[in-house]
Scaffold this active site. Structure first.
Site, PDB file in Angstrom:
ATOM      1  N   TYR A 102       0.822  -1.270   0.103  1.00  0.00           N
ATOM      2  CA  TYR A 102       0.017   0.034   0.051  1.00  0.00           C
ATOM      3  C   TYR A 102       0.995   1.188   0.146  1.00  0.00           C
ATOM      4  O   TYR A 102       2.209   1.219   0.122  1.00  0.00           O
ATOM      5  CB  TYR A 102      -0.879   0.085   1.095  1.00  0.00           C
ATOM      6  CG  TYR A 102      -0.081  -0.020   2.667  1.00  0.00           C
ATOM      7  CD1 TYR A 102       0.665  -1.157   3.073  1.00  0.00           C
ATOM      8  CD2 TYR A 102      -0.512   1.157   3.190  1.00  0.00           C
ATOM      9  CE1 TYR A 102       0.867  -0.860   4.091  1.00  0.00           C
ATOM     10  CE2 TYR A 102       0.231   1.178   4.616  1.00  0.00           C
ATOM     11  CZ  TYR A 102       0.991   0.082   5.158  1.00  0.00           C
ATOM     12  OH  TYR A 102       1.457   0.246   6.239  1.00  0.00           O
ATOM     13  N   ASP A 144       2.149   4.562   2.131  1.00  0.00           N
ATOM     14  CA  ASP A 144       1.788   5.292   3.354  1.00  0.00           C
ATOM     15  C   ASP A 144       2.479   6.484   3.403  1.00  0.00           C
ATOM     16  O   ASP A 144       3.904   6.488   2.784  1.00  0.00           O
ATOM     17  CB  ASP A 144       2.612   4.046   4.479  1.00  0.00           C
ATOM     18  CG  ASP A 144       2.292   4.677   5.831  1.00  0.00           C
ATOM     19  OD1 ASP A 144       1.284   5.268   6.096  1.00  0.00           O
ATOM     20  OD2 ASP A 144       2.800   3.889   6.586  1.00  0.00           O
ATOM     21  N   ARG A 160       0.596  -6.132  20.235  1.00  0.00           N
ATOM     22  CA  ARG A 160       1.519  -6.255  19.467  1.00  0.00           C
ATOM     23  C   ARG A 160       2.509  -4.947  19.434  1.00  0.00           C
ATOM     24  O   ARG A 160       2.207  -3.937  19.155  1.00  0.00           O
ATOM     25  CB  ARG A 160       0.710  -6.015  17.852  1.00  0.00           C
ATOM     26  CG  ARG A 160       1.465  -5.958  16.687  1.00  0.00           C
ATOM     27  CD  ARG A 160       0.589  -5.862  15.256  1.00  0.00           C
ATOM     28  NE  ARG A 160       0.853  -5.254  14.473  1.00  0.00           N
ATOM     29  CZ  ARG A 160       1.217  -4.115  14.082  1.00  0.00           C
ATOM     30  NH1 ARG A 160       0.915  -2.984  14.955  1.00  0.00           N
ATOM     31  NH2 ARG A 160       1.571  -3.715  12.922  1.00  0.00           N
TER      32      ARG A 160
END
Lengths: 491, 64
Positions: free
Chosen positions: A85, A87, A233
Site C-alpha cells: 500500500y 503510506d 503487538r
C-alpha cells in the site's frame, strides 16, 4: 508465560522517478501498488475498520496529535497474506504474519521481488523515458527518514514499562549487526565519515507514540490487530531496512527471543545504560564497535559486551525450555557474529549490510583516490539499496556470491504467491486466491465477504495462530464458493 | 529453520589459493585485490553518471 511469537516487518521504500520534471511520490507510489495489483492480483481492498494507530500502550491518549491514517490511497492485500500500500509518500510492504524465522526472512525478501515486479508493471504503462527508482533504505541523507518497522505478538499481561526497560539497551546495541550503514550523518548529529545505522541519527526520545517526529527508541503504538485482552503487538521502529538477509534474521530472531525472556520474567539483572538516546548515535558512529557505554553504577561496557549479556541470559533461559533447533541455530549465529565483531567487524562483509557497504566504499575510495565527502561515496551508499537488479549494488554482491543468502530463489518465488502455513495469514491469502470476487475487504484481524446479499459477512480473525493450513487448509480446498466456505465455518 | 544457511559461493581462484604455494600471504593479498577489482569494475559500469546531481536531487518525504 512466553507465548508463541508471531512477527512481521513493515518496510517503507524510498521512491523517485527519472524522466519527469516534478515527481509526486504519492501518485508514484499509487502507480506501483495499482500497477502490481492490475497484473498480479485479484482486486481486494483493505478494510480500515480496526485501524487505531493513535492507541498508546501506556494506556492513555497522549497530547500529541495521533498519526493520520490515509484511507483513500492505493491499498491491496496479496495472495501471500501481505499488505502492499501507500503510506504517506512511500510504497510500503508489510509481510504476512510469520512464526518461523525462515518464513519471515523469505517473506521479507519476497517483498523486494514484489516491488521489482511493481516497478516493471507500472513502467509498462508509462512513456519509455520514465523510470522508477526505488530504494530499500531509510533516509535521503538530508534529514528525511522513513521506516522499516517490526511487529511482535506478545502476552498482554506483561507490564509495558518492563518491556521498555529491557529493550532499550538491547535496541541501542543491536545496531552492531542490524545496521545497514550510511555515509555521513544528518538531523543535527555530529559529523562522521561513515556510520553503522541508517536510522540512529533520528532518535530523540526513549519512549513515545510518535513515528514521524521526535522518534522514540520504544514506540508505544498499541494496535494489537488481535484479541486486545490477550495480546499486544509490539511495534518496533528503531531498525534499518536490510538488503542482506542475515541482519533481518538476527534482528527479528534475537528480539523475539528477548521478548520470550521478558514474558517469563527471567531477566534478573539490570542491563540499563546511561543516556540511551545519546548512546544510539555513539554506537552507530563507531565502526570499531568498541566505544564504551556507561552504566548507572559507573562501570563501562562496549555495545558487543551488552549483546553478550543478552545472549548469555537467552542461553540460560533456553536450558529450561523444550529444545528448539531454530532457536539453537539462531543463538549460534548470534554468537558467531558477536565473536567476529570483537575480533574484527570487517570480517563480516558476507553477513552484514553495514560491513559489506563499507568494504565496497573503501575499495572504491582507494582505487579512485577520493575522500569520504566525494559525492560518489554518497551515490554508492544510495545505489547499494537500489532495487533495480541490474543497477543495485547489493545485487552485484549477491550475483558474485559475496553475501550470504538464507533463502532459495524458489522459496522466495513461492512466498510471493503463497502465505505462511502456520498463521492466520494462510486463511487470508488462500481466501483471496480462491474467492477474491466475494471479498469486500480484508484486514489483519478480519475478512469481510460480500455474497451478493445484505448484510456483508465479517469473519473475525482475532487469534493470529488460528486459520492455519492445519485448521482450514482442507476446508478451503473443498469449498467451491465463498458462500459454501462461510456456511461451513458457521456450522 | 527448514533450509539452513546456504554455503557462500567461492571463486575457483580462492580455492586454489589454499594449496601448496610457499608465500601464501602475498598470493592471498593479491588475490584479494584482484577479487575486489572485479567488483569495483562492475560498480564503475553501473554507477549513475552524474554523482553530484543525483545525490543532490535525491530528496524523500519523511514517512512512517
Amino acid at each position: 508465560m512466553a507465548i508463541t511469537k508471531v512477527f512481521g516487518t513493515e518496510t517503507e521504500f524510498g521512491i523517485s522517478m527519472r524522466g519527469v520534471a516534478e515527481f509526486n511520490p504519492v501518485i508514484g507510489s499509487s502507480l506501483l501498488v495499482n500497477g502490481y495489483a492490475a497484473v498480479h492480483l485479484p482486486p481486494v481492498n483493505w478494510d480500515f475498520e480496526d485501524e487505531h494507530p493513535e492507541k498508546d500502550a501506556r494506556g492513555y491518549l497522549p497530547f500529541a496529535m495521533a498519526p493520520e491514517v490515509e484511507t483513500t490511497l492505493a491499498n491491496v492485500v496479496l495472495t501471500n497474506g501481505a499488505r502492499f500500500y501507500v503510506d504517506h509518500a512511500h510504497p510500503e510492504y508489510s509481510t504476512p504474519e510469520c512464526v518461523t524465522l525462515q518464513d519471515l526472512v523469505t517473506h521479507d525478501t519476497a517483498g523486494t521481488l514484489i516491488l521489482q515486479r511493481a516497478m516493471a508493471a507500472a513502467e509498462a504503462l508509462m512513456p519509455e523515458e520514465r523510470e522508477f527508482l526505488v530504494h530499500k533504505n531509510n533516509s535521503d541523507g538530508k534529514g528525511n527518514s522513513y521506516g522499516c518497522h517490526e511487529n511482535y505478538l506478545m502476552a498482554r499481561e506483561v507490564p509495558f514499562r518492563r518491556i521498555a526497560e529491557v529493550l532499550i539497551p538491547f535496541f541501542v546495541t543491536r545496531q552492531v549487526f542490524a545496521g545497514s550503514g550510511k555515509v555521513g550523518s544528518e538531523h543535527g548529529a555530529p559529523e562522521v565519515a561513515y556510520q553503522i545505522s541508517q536510522r540512529a541519527d533520528f532518535f530523540e526520545e526513549e519512549i513515545g507514540l510518535e513515528t514521524t517526529l521526535k522518534r522514540p527508541i520504544i514506540n508505544t503504538r498499541d494496535e494489537s490487530h488481535a484479541d486486545p485482552e490477550r495480546f499486544r503487538r509490539l511495534h518496533v521502529i528503531v531498525g534499518d531496512a536490510n538488503m542482506c538477509e542475515m541482519p533481518t534474521y538476527l534482528k527479528v530472531g534475537t528480539t523475539a527471543l528477548i521478548l520470550d525472556l521478558i514474558e517469563d520474567d527471567f531477566i534478573d539483572k539490570d542491563l540499563a545504560i546511561e543516556s540511551p538516546v545519546a548512546a544510539m548515535q555513539i554506537v552507530s558512529h563507531d565502526i570499531t564497535c568498541k566505544t564504551l557505554l556507561r552504566r548507572p553504577d559507573g562501570s563501562t561496557v562496549t555495545p558487543v559486551q551488552v549483546q553478550w549479556e543478552y545472549l548469555e541470559l537467552a542461553r540460560k533461559w533456553a536450558e529450561g525450555q523444550v529444545p528448539d533447533p531454530e532457536r539453537e541455530k539462531l543463538m549460534s549465529e548470534w554468537e558467531r557474529i558477536l565473536t567476529q565483531l570483537e575480533i574484527d567487524p570487517l570480517g563480516l562483509g558476507e553477513d552484514l549490510d553495514w560491513v559489506a557497504k563499507y568494504k565496497m566504499l573503501e575499495g572504491y575510495k582507494d582505487r579512485h583516490g577520493i575522500g569520504w565527502s566525494d559525492p560518489k561515496m554518497r551515490l554508492i551508499d544510495l545505489q547499494y539499496h537500489d532495487l533495480r537488479p541490474e543497477r543495485g549494488l547489493y545485487f552485484k554482491l549477491l550475483s558474485q556470491g559475496r553475501v550470504a543468502r538464507l533463502t532459495s530463489p524458489d522459496a522466495v518465488e513461492e512466498a510471493v504467491r503463497h502465505p505462511p502455513e502456520n498463521t492466520r495469514a494462510y486463511f487470508r491469502g488462500r481466501c483471496i486466491e480462491r474467492f477474491a470476487g466475494s471479498i469486500a475487504a480484508a484486514n489483519w484481524d478480519s475478512m469481510v465477504f460480500d455474497l451478493g446479499e445484505d448484510p456483508l459477512r465479517r469473519v473475525p480473525m482475532m487469534d493470529p495462530l488460528r486459520g492455519t493450513k492445519t485448521h482450514v487448509g482442507d476446508l478451503i480446498d473443498s469449498c467451491d464458493s465463498a458462500a459454501e466456505l462461510l456456511d461451513e465455518i458457521a456450522s | 529453520m527448514s533450509e539452513g544457511i546456504q554455503k557462500r559461493k567461492k571463486s575457483s581462484k580462492q580455492e586454489e589459493t589454499s594449496s601448496e604455494s610457499e608465500d601464501r600471504s602475498v598470493d592471498a593479498r593479491s588475490e584479494l585485490k584482484e577479487d575486489i577489482d572485479e567488483l569495483l569494475d562492475e560498480i564503475d559500469e553501473v554507477l549513475e553518471e552524474n554523482a553530484e546531481e543525483f545525490v543532490r536531487n535525491y530528496i524523500q518525504k519523511g514517512g512512517e
